[in-house]
Design a protein around this motif. Sequence first.
Motif, short mmCIF file in Angstrom:
data_model
loop_
_atom_site.label_atom_id
_atom_site.label_comp_id
_atom_site.label_asym_id
_atom_site.label_seq_id
_atom_site.Cartn_x
_atom_site.Cartn_y
_atom_site.Cartn_z
N THR A 147 0.84 -1.21 0.00
CA THR A 147 0.00 0.00 0.00
C THR A 147 0.87 1.25 0.00
OG1 THR A 147 -1.75 -1.16 1.17
CG2 THR A 147 -1.82 1.25 1.25
N LEU A 148 1.89 1.27 0.88
CA LEU A 148 2.79 2.43 0.92
C LEU A 148 3.57 2.60 -0.38
CD1 LEU A 148 4.14 2.21 4.57
CD2 LEU A 148 2.61 3.94 3.62
N ALA A 149 4.02 1.49 -0.94
CA ALA A 149 4.78 1.55 -2.20
C ALA A 149 3.92 2.09 -3.32
CB ALA A 149 5.33 0.17 -2.56
N CYS A 150 2.68 1.63 -3.38
CA CYS A 150 1.76 2.11 -4.43
C CYS A 150 1.43 3.58 -4.22
CB CYS A 150 0.49 1.27 -4.47
SG CYS A 150 0.77 -0.39 -5.08
N ALA A 151 1.18 3.95 -2.97
CA ALA A 151 0.86 5.34 -2.67
C ALA A 151 2.05 6.23 -3.02
CB ALA A 151 0.48 5.50 -1.21
N GLY A 152 3.26 5.79 -2.66
CA GLY A 152 4.46 6.56 -2.96
C GLY A 152 4.66 6.76 -4.44
N SER A 153 4.45 5.71 -5.24
CA SER A 153 4.64 5.85 -6.68
C SER A 153 3.54 6.71 -7.29
CB SER A 153 4.71 4.48 -7.36
OG SER A 153 3.47 3.82 -7.29
N ALA A 154 2.33 6.64 -6.72
CA ALA A 154 1.25 7.48 -7.24
C ALA A 154 1.58 8.95 -6.99
CB ALA A 154 -0.08 7.11 -6.59
N LEU A 155 2.11 9.25 -5.80
CA LEU A 155 2.48 10.63 -5.51
C LEU A 155 3.63 11.08 -6.40
CD1 LEU A 155 2.32 10.72 -1.61
CD2 LEU A 155 0.74 11.79 -3.23
N ALA A 156 4.62 10.23 -6.57
CA ALA A 156 5.78 10.58 -7.39
C ALA A 156 5.37 10.84 -8.83
CB ALA A 156 6.84 9.48 -7.32
N GLU A 157 4.41 10.06 -9.34
CA GLU A 157 3.96 10.27 -10.72
C GLU A 157 3.20 11.59 -10.87
OE1 GLU A 157 3.41 5.54 -11.63
OE2 GLU A 157 1.71 6.86 -11.92
N GLY A 158 2.60 12.06 -9.79
CA GLY A 158 1.82 13.28 -9.86
C GLY A 158 2.63 14.54 -9.62
N MET A 159 3.80 14.42 -9.04
CA MET A 159 4.61 15.61 -8.75
C MET A 159 5.26 16.14 -10.01
SD MET A 159 6.46 14.51 -5.19
CE MET A 159 7.36 16.03 -5.06
N GLN A 160 5.47 17.43 -10.01
CA GLN A 160 6.16 18.06 -11.13
C GLN A 160 7.36 18.81 -10.56
OE1 GLN A 160 3.43 20.67 -13.05
NE2 GLN A 160 2.00 19.05 -13.58
N VAL A 161 8.51 18.62 -11.16
CA VAL A 161 9.71 19.34 -10.75
C VAL A 161 10.09 20.29 -11.88
CG1 VAL A 161 12.13 19.15 -10.10
CG2 VAL A 161 10.48 17.42 -9.32
N SER A 162 10.17 21.55 -11.55
CA SER A 162 10.58 22.57 -12.51
C SER A 162 12.01 22.95 -12.16
CB SER A 162 9.64 23.77 -12.40
OG SER A 162 10.07 24.83 -13.20
N ARG A 163 12.95 22.50 -12.95
CA ARG A 163 14.37 22.70 -12.65
C ARG A 163 14.82 24.14 -12.86
NH1 ARG A 163 15.63 18.48 -9.67
NH2 ARG A 163 15.07 16.53 -10.67
N ASN A 164 15.70 24.58 -11.98
CA ASN A 164 16.30 25.89 -12.11
C ASN A 164 16.92 26.02 -13.50
OD1 ASN A 164 17.29 28.42 -11.49
ND2 ASN A 164 19.12 27.64 -10.49
N GLY A 165 16.67 27.11 -14.17
CA GLY A 165 17.20 27.33 -15.51
C GLY A 165 16.30 26.81 -16.61
N SER A 166 15.23 26.08 -16.25
CA SER A 166 14.34 25.51 -17.28
C SER A 166 13.16 26.42 -17.59
CB SER A 166 13.81 24.14 -16.83
OG SER A 166 12.92 24.29 -15.73
N ARG A 167 12.94 27.43 -16.75
CA ARG A 167 11.81 28.34 -16.96
C ARG A 167 12.31 29.56 -17.73
NH1 ARG A 167 12.11 26.45 -11.84
NH2 ARG A 167 13.20 28.33 -11.22
N GLU A 168 11.64 29.87 -18.80
CA GLU A 168 12.07 30.98 -19.64
C GLU A 168 11.63 32.31 -19.07
OE1 GLU A 168 11.69 32.30 -24.28
OE2 GLU A 168 11.62 30.17 -23.78
N GLY A 169 12.60 33.15 -18.73
CA GLY A 169 12.30 34.47 -18.23
C GLY A 169 12.19 35.47 -19.36
N PHE A 170 11.82 36.69 -19.01
CA PHE A 170 11.64 37.73 -20.02
C PHE A 170 11.78 39.11 -19.38
CE2 PHE A 170 7.57 36.48 -18.27
CZ PHE A 170 6.96 37.68 -17.97
N ILE A 171 12.09 40.10 -20.21
CA ILE A 171 12.11 41.49 -19.76
C ILE A 171 10.66 41.96 -19.70
CG2 ILE A 171 12.86 43.85 -20.27
CD1 ILE A 171 15.16 41.96 -19.54
#
Length: 158
Positions: free
Chosen positions: A13-37
């Motif tokens: 149950t914990l393993a399934c719950a953990g993988s479900a949470l991991a699949e739903g998370m989004q990581v936005s890496r530093n430098g991957s977001r396009e900035g603008f003036i």
Amino acid sequence: MKTSTLTLTAILTLACAGSALAEGMQVSRNGSREGFIGSGEHFTGTAYVEPLFAANDPFRSNGGEVTFLPGARSNWHTHPAGQVIVVTGGTGWVQEEGGRKVVMQAGDVIWTPPGVRHWHGATDTTAVTHIAVQQFKDGENVIWGEPVSDEQYAGGTE
């Protein structure tokens, strides 16, 4: 045997719950977001805007990091659901309409209630960087007004 079955069930149950949470998370890496003036329509001077996160349901807030070069500032504006600013570097100013300019420095947190007309930006000699977080209300998170005049910008501080 009963304890082993319960333990195995709990682990699965914990393993399934953990993988479900991991699949739903989004990581936005530093430098991957396009900035603008920032647009001259909303800013005076140079303001570099880097979006940090969008309003993803059910989270109805977005945030961005803004760096204002010396002399740069936002136009007068309001936020229908308010705004929180966390100053992360430098020294700047923030002003509520009808009030005096207030110095803001790294580590300061500014809460602006819904509908309060204000501006924020760098001082005339120093840059400032802050993270701005605002919530959407009726599809809007900011209502822009006119530019802060040079006379208003040069006005007194607390």
